[in-house]
Write a protein that holds these residues in place. Structure first.
Motif, PDB file in Angstrom:
ATOM      1  N   HIS A   1      42.537  45.955  44.094  1.00 37.47           N
ATOM      2  CA  HIS A   1      43.495  44.968  43.589  1.00 37.47           C
ATOM      3  C   HIS A   1      44.020  45.343  42.195  1.00 37.47           C
ATOM      4  O   HIS A   1      45.146  44.994  41.847  1.00 37.47           O
ATOM      5  N   LEU A   2      43.217  46.052  41.427  1.00 31.84           N
ATOM      6  CA  LEU A   2      43.633  46.434  40.074  1.00 31.84           C
ATOM      7  C   LEU A   2      44.841  47.366  40.077  1.00 31.84           C
ATOM      8  O   LEU A   2      45.686  47.292  39.185  1.00 31.84           O
ATOM      9  N   VAL A   3      44.910  48.236  41.055  1.00 31.07           N
ATOM     10  CA  VAL A   3      46.030  49.184  41.121  1.00 31.07           C
ATOM     11  C   VAL A   3      47.354  48.417  41.187  1.00 31.07           C
ATOM     12  O   VAL A   3      48.291  48.716  40.437  1.00 31.07           O
ATOM     13  N   ASP A   4      47.420  47.412  42.036  1.00 28.78           N
ATOM     14  CA  ASP A   4      48.647  46.610  42.145  1.00 28.78           C
ATOM     15  C   ASP A   4      48.904  45.794  40.883  1.00 28.78           C
ATOM     16  O   ASP A   4      50.033  45.724  40.399  1.00 28.78           O
TER      17      ASP A   4
ATOM     18  N   THR B   1      45.797  38.126  32.350  1.00 30.38           N
ATOM     19  CA  THR B   1      46.145  37.333  33.529  1.00 30.38           C
ATOM     20  C   THR B   1      47.110  38.125  34.398  1.00 30.38           C
ATOM     21  O   THR B   1      48.042  38.751  33.882  1.00 30.38           O
ATOM     22  N   ALA B   2      46.897  38.089  35.700  1.00 29.62           N
ATOM     23  CA  ALA B   2      47.808  38.737  36.646  1.00 29.62           C
ATOM     24  C   ALA B   2      49.190  38.092  36.541  1.00 29.62           C
ATOM     25  O   ALA B   2      49.314  36.885  36.310  1.00 29.62           O
TER      26      ALA B   2
ATOM     27  N   ASP C   1      45.853  54.559  39.545  1.00 33.46           N
ATOM     28  CA  ASP C   1      45.496  54.801  40.940  1.00 33.46           C
ATOM     29  C   ASP C   1      44.093  54.258  41.212  1.00 33.46           C
ATOM     30  O   ASP C   1      43.437  53.727  40.310  1.00 33.46           O
ATOM     31  N   LEU C   2      43.666  54.392  42.450  1.00 30.92           N
ATOM     32  CA  LEU C   2      42.373  53.840  42.849  1.00 30.92           C
ATOM     33  C   LEU C   2      41.217  54.487  42.093  1.00 30.92           C
ATOM     34  O   LEU C   2      40.250  53.812  41.729  1.00 30.92           O
ATOM     35  N   THR C   3      41.308  55.757  41.790  1.00 31.35           N
ATOM     36  CA  THR C   3      40.246  56.427  41.024  1.00 31.35           C
ATOM     37  C   THR C   3      40.115  55.801  39.643  1.00 31.35           C
ATOM     38  O   THR C   3      39.004  55.524  39.184  1.00 31.35           O
TER      39      THR C   3
END
Length: 188
Positions: free
Chosen positions: A31-34, A110-111, A51-53
């Motif tokens: 979720h962090l990538v987005d 906050t997102a 990225d995911l890494t």
């Protein structure tokens, strides 16, 4: 990794669901990538998640902070029923709580899709109360909140959560390229 079980909650508002705050897990990384595609989030935070890494490494750093007992980071999730975890809406952290230390630092984000729902003030308030309740006997008297002077939203959050402005700090490049505000909340 040891499983950390600290779990906090923040009440719902008339327009937003309750929040659950719990330590970050590996499953949160995707979720962090987005979330980090948001230009405002990238502007105000120091993490560079592309990225995911990167996201997995960031989560691992948060988990190691719990293990080292010097950084307690919480994923902030919506909780439609006040118990179950829903969508990831933010992050809050207490840094530098060490035995005998009178102060520690708090931070949050906050997102983008959750802004305007009082996520940051509710999460920060729950975390501040938890930190003072958990670490006052170890000497914690003050929580410090730092942000860039032009981050007016963070000033509003600090004000709502009883972190009055204590001073303006000069820029210290390269880590802190802009002047900052220091807000301090004192344990009652």
């Amino acid at each position: 990794m040891n499983k950390i079980t600290t779990r906090l909650t923040a009440a719902a508002t008339p327009t937003a669901p309750a929040l659950v705050l719990r330590p970050w897990t590996e499953a949160d990384a995707i979720h962090l990538v987005d979330l980090y595609q948001d230009a405002a989030l990238r502007r105000w935070t120091s993490a560079g998640i592309d990225d995911l890494t990167d996201a997995e490494q960031w989560v691992l750093t948060q988990q190691r902070g719990w293990e080292a007992a010097d950084r307690r980071s919480f994923a902030v999730l919506e909780s439609p029923d006040g118990r179950a975890e829903g969508r990831l809406v933010g992050h809050v952290v207490v840094k530098g709580v060490l035995p005998g230390s009178e102060s520690a630092e708090v931070g949050y984000w906050t997102a983008a899709y959750a802004r305007g729902q009082a996520v940051a003030p509710r999460a920060l308030e729950a975390t501040a109360e938890w930190a003072f309740g958990t670490f006052a006997d170890a000497g914690l008297l003050h929580l410090e909140l730092l942000h860039q002077v032009d981050n007016t939203a963070s000033c509003r959050v600090a004000d709502k959560c009883r972190f009055p402005l204590a001073s303006t700090l000069p820029a210290a490049p390269p880590d802190f390229p802009h002047d900052g505000h220091l807000h301090i909340r004192t344990h009652r």
